[in-house]
Design a protein around this motif. Structure first.
Motif, short mmCIF file in Angstrom:
data_model
loop_
_atom_site.label_atom_id
_atom_site.label_comp_id
_atom_site.label_asym_id
_atom_site.label_seq_id
_atom_site.Cartn_x
_atom_site.Cartn_y
_atom_site.Cartn_z
N GLY A 39 0.59 -1.23 -0.07
CA GLY A 39 -0.23 0.12 -0.10
C GLY A 39 1.05 1.67 0.15
O GLY A 39 1.90 1.45 0.83
N ARG A 40 0.36 2.44 -0.83
CA ARG A 40 0.87 3.52 -0.84
C ARG A 40 1.47 4.55 0.67
O ARG A 40 0.24 4.68 1.42
CB ARG A 40 0.95 4.24 -2.05
N LEU A 41 2.24 4.26 1.30
CA LEU A 41 1.93 5.61 2.19
C LEU A 41 1.15 7.50 2.20
O LEU A 41 1.12 7.43 1.15
CB LEU A 41 3.81 6.17 2.61
N GLY A 42 -0.12 7.14 2.61
CA GLY A 42 -1.16 7.88 2.77
C GLY A 42 -2.31 7.45 1.82
O GLY A 42 -2.96 8.59 2.13
N GLY A 43 -1.89 6.41 1.26
CA GLY A 43 -3.70 5.71 0.28
C GLY A 43 -4.16 5.14 0.95
O GLY A 43 -4.19 4.19 2.37
N ILE A 146 4.68 1.48 1.11
CA ILE A 146 5.49 1.94 0.74
C ILE A 146 5.13 3.49 0.14
O ILE A 146 4.30 3.85 0.02
CB ILE A 146 5.80 1.57 -1.17
N ALA A 147 6.47 3.77 -0.29
CA ALA A 147 6.14 5.00 -0.78
C ALA A 147 7.56 5.80 -1.81
O ALA A 147 8.64 4.76 -2.15
CB ALA A 147 6.29 6.42 0.21
N GLN A 148 6.59 6.21 -3.28
CA GLN A 148 7.69 6.23 -4.21
C GLN A 148 8.11 7.79 -4.21
O GLN A 148 7.34 8.89 -3.32
CB GLN A 148 6.36 7.06 -5.10
N PRO A 149 9.34 7.66 -4.78
CA PRO A 149 10.57 8.67 -4.75
C PRO A 149 10.17 9.05 -5.81
O PRO A 149 9.59 9.39 -6.70
CB PRO A 149 11.88 8.32 -4.23
#
Ligand SMILES: *[C@@H]1O[C@H](CO)[C@@H](O)[C@H](O)[C@H]1NC(C)=O
Ligand SMILES: *[C@@H]1O[C@H](CO)[C@@H](O)[C@H](O)[C@H]1NC(C)=O
Ligand SMILES: *[C@@H]1O[C@H](CO)[C@@H](O)[C@H](O)[C@H]1NC(C)=O
Length: 466
Positions: A39-43, A146-149
């Motif tokens: 999952g995306r951080l904040g998502g 995970i977080a996209q840089p």
């Protein structure tokens, strides 16, 4: 190990295997989950969980999501509804997608939804069904946050120097897990990576500095920063053009060694490589006296009519923001044009060349006749040897004859002027002659390759002759 395990399995008859599988399926219920969910951080993200098979008639008495070390995060009871006992996993962020207070809802679907994912949500979650009469069944899902840089790259403007310095920088900010940075470059630099905390808690910013000795040849070279991250469908490629500031590198062109008294419109050009662009050109002479006949036009020096004063060494001095570079050119003023002296050798060269061609033709004919008579290789070398000294014209003849017809391969045996490896070459030429006599040789380039292989060296045939 794998092999040892495979043998007993393969001994089971396929029918028996099928029966075993069917029976476990029919006998019991089980929980289906995904082993890993990202999952995306904040998502938001969903953790699927199903009790299977759907046809079984067991009754679900309670569904519970647990996390190691945190215990229960969510529970659902057909009569009492949902419950989120932990403040970190409140009902604002968590919900059951299907199972709910509504008793008619699908109690076999315990899929749990997260919103506003935080780093702390990462962990292993157990989805647990309490059933009647078959007891408890569970499955574990690893939730990864995970977080996209954000990635970007830029050149670092540097000045010429002896020590390695960073010439480009690539930053991948706020990645989770940290991004991997590599450099694609024709130069032999090295990457120096550092990591720091990213803008959001739990993220990492990776900074890679491409480092090498800043010489002038580095200026203008294109390199690429490659960023790999599991949130990218494919690697991100960021091109960077390197920039090295260096003082002017100067050379002078235009002198053809034929400046004679009275020659008009002679020009010297000051050729410069520099970064940044030159701010000024200065022409002078070593004698200190600047000839009146020479006119400076920026990077060029124009001499309208060559006189004695031009018989000197000119200096071109170029300046830019970094420093100064200079080049010198010695001018030898001749009394008369040099071209007239060149006529002699040219004429004699032409005459000599013609004679040589005639000799070659004669030699070739003789060899051909001898060969037809005896069909012996030895005679080839003898007839061709010592017939030629002019390698320049010789090369063309070889090519023409070689492609044209077999007969004239004979004269290609080396002449007395051949610099080295004469015996070997003679043998090769004989082989070639033989080849030529039996089959027309394949077109030029192939021939060249063949020789370099026969030879065992890397020198191509063309390189030897020219
Ligand atoms: C529940 O388990 C028992 C054995 O423990 C089995 O016989 C029965 O078929 C199972 N029920 C279902 C619906 O799978
Ligand atoms: C979750 O489980 C997997 C597999 O057992 C393990 O590799 C991983 O480190 C665990 N994750 C956490 C956050 O404990
Ligand atoms: C130019 O200078 C050289 C010596 O540097 C001298 O030999 C030559 O005669 C000079 N040419 C003329 C035309 O004065």
């Amino acid at each position: 190990m794998a092999r040892a395990a495979a043998i007993p399995l393969s001994r089971l008859s396929p029918l028996l295997l099928l029966l075993l599988l069917r029976e476990t399926g029919a006998q019991d219920v089980w929980v289906q989950v995904l082993p890993e969910v990202q999952g995306r951080l904040g998502g938001s993200v969903e953790l699927p969980c199903h009790l299977l098979p759907p046809t079984s008639n067991v009754r679900v008495s309670q569904v519970t999501w647990l996390r190691l070390g945190v215990a229960t995060v969510a529970a659902f009871h057909p009569s009492f509804g949902v419950h989120f006992p932990n403040p970190q996993f409140s009902k604002d962020r968590l919900s059951f997608v299907k199972a709910s207070q509504d008793a008619s809802a699908d109690q076999r679907d315990a899929t749990l939804a997260f919103q506003g994912l935080v780093v702390e949500d990462e962990g292993n979650y157990t989805c647990e069904f309490a059933t009647f009469p078959n007891g408890t069944r569970r499955g574990v899902t690893w939730l990864r946050v995970i977080a996209q840089p954000e990635s970007h790259a830029e050149a670092q403007e540097v000045t010429l120097g002896p020590e390695p310095v960073p010439v480009a920088r690539c930053v991948s900010a706020g990645g989770r897990p940290p991004a991997r940075i590599t450099w694609i470059s024709p130069l032999g630099g090295e990457a120096r990576d550092t990591q720091e905390l990213g803008p959001q808690a739990g993220t990492v910013t990776v900074i890679s500095r491409y480092t090498l000795v800043p010489v002038s040849q580095v200026d203008g070279v294109k390199v690429t920063c490659r960023v790999d991250h599991e949130s990218y469908e494919e690697p991100v490629l960021l091109p960077v053009t390197l920039s090295v500031r260096y003082p002017p590198e100067v050379s002078i062109s235009g002198y053809d060694d034929n400046w004679y008294l009275g020659r008009s419109e002679a020009v010297l050009t000051c050729d410069v490589r520099s970064n940044p662009e030159p701010t000024g050109y200065d022409w002078s002479t070593t004698s200190g006296v600047f000839p009146a006949s020479a006119v400076i036009q920026g990077s060029q020096l124009l001499v309208h009519s060559v006189d004695h004063l031009v018989n000197t060494t000119f200096i071109c001095t170029v300046t830019n923001a970094v420093g100064t570079g200079r080049a010198e050119q010695l001018i030898l003023v001749r009394d008369t044009p040099q071209a007239s002296r060149d006529v002699g050798p040219l004429v004699w060269g032409a005459v000599g060349g013609t004679l040589l061609v005639l000799l070659l033709l004669a030699g070739g004919s003789v060899a051909f006749i001898l060969l037809r008579g005896r069909r012996r290789r030895k005679s080839l070398g003898g007839a061709g040897g010592g017939s030629n000294g002019d390698r320049g014209s010789y090369d063309t003849k070889t090519q023409v004859f070689g492609n044209g017809g077999p007969v004239f391969w004979t004269p290609t045996a080396p002449g007395p002027m051949r610099p080295d490896g004469r015996d070997e070459e003679e043998e090769e030429e004989e082989e070639k002659a033989e080849e030529g006599l039996m089959l027309p040789p394949p077109p030029g380039s192939l021939k060249d390759d063949m020789e370099s292989h026969l030879d065992g060296s890397l020198i191509s045939r063309r390189a030897v002759y020219v």
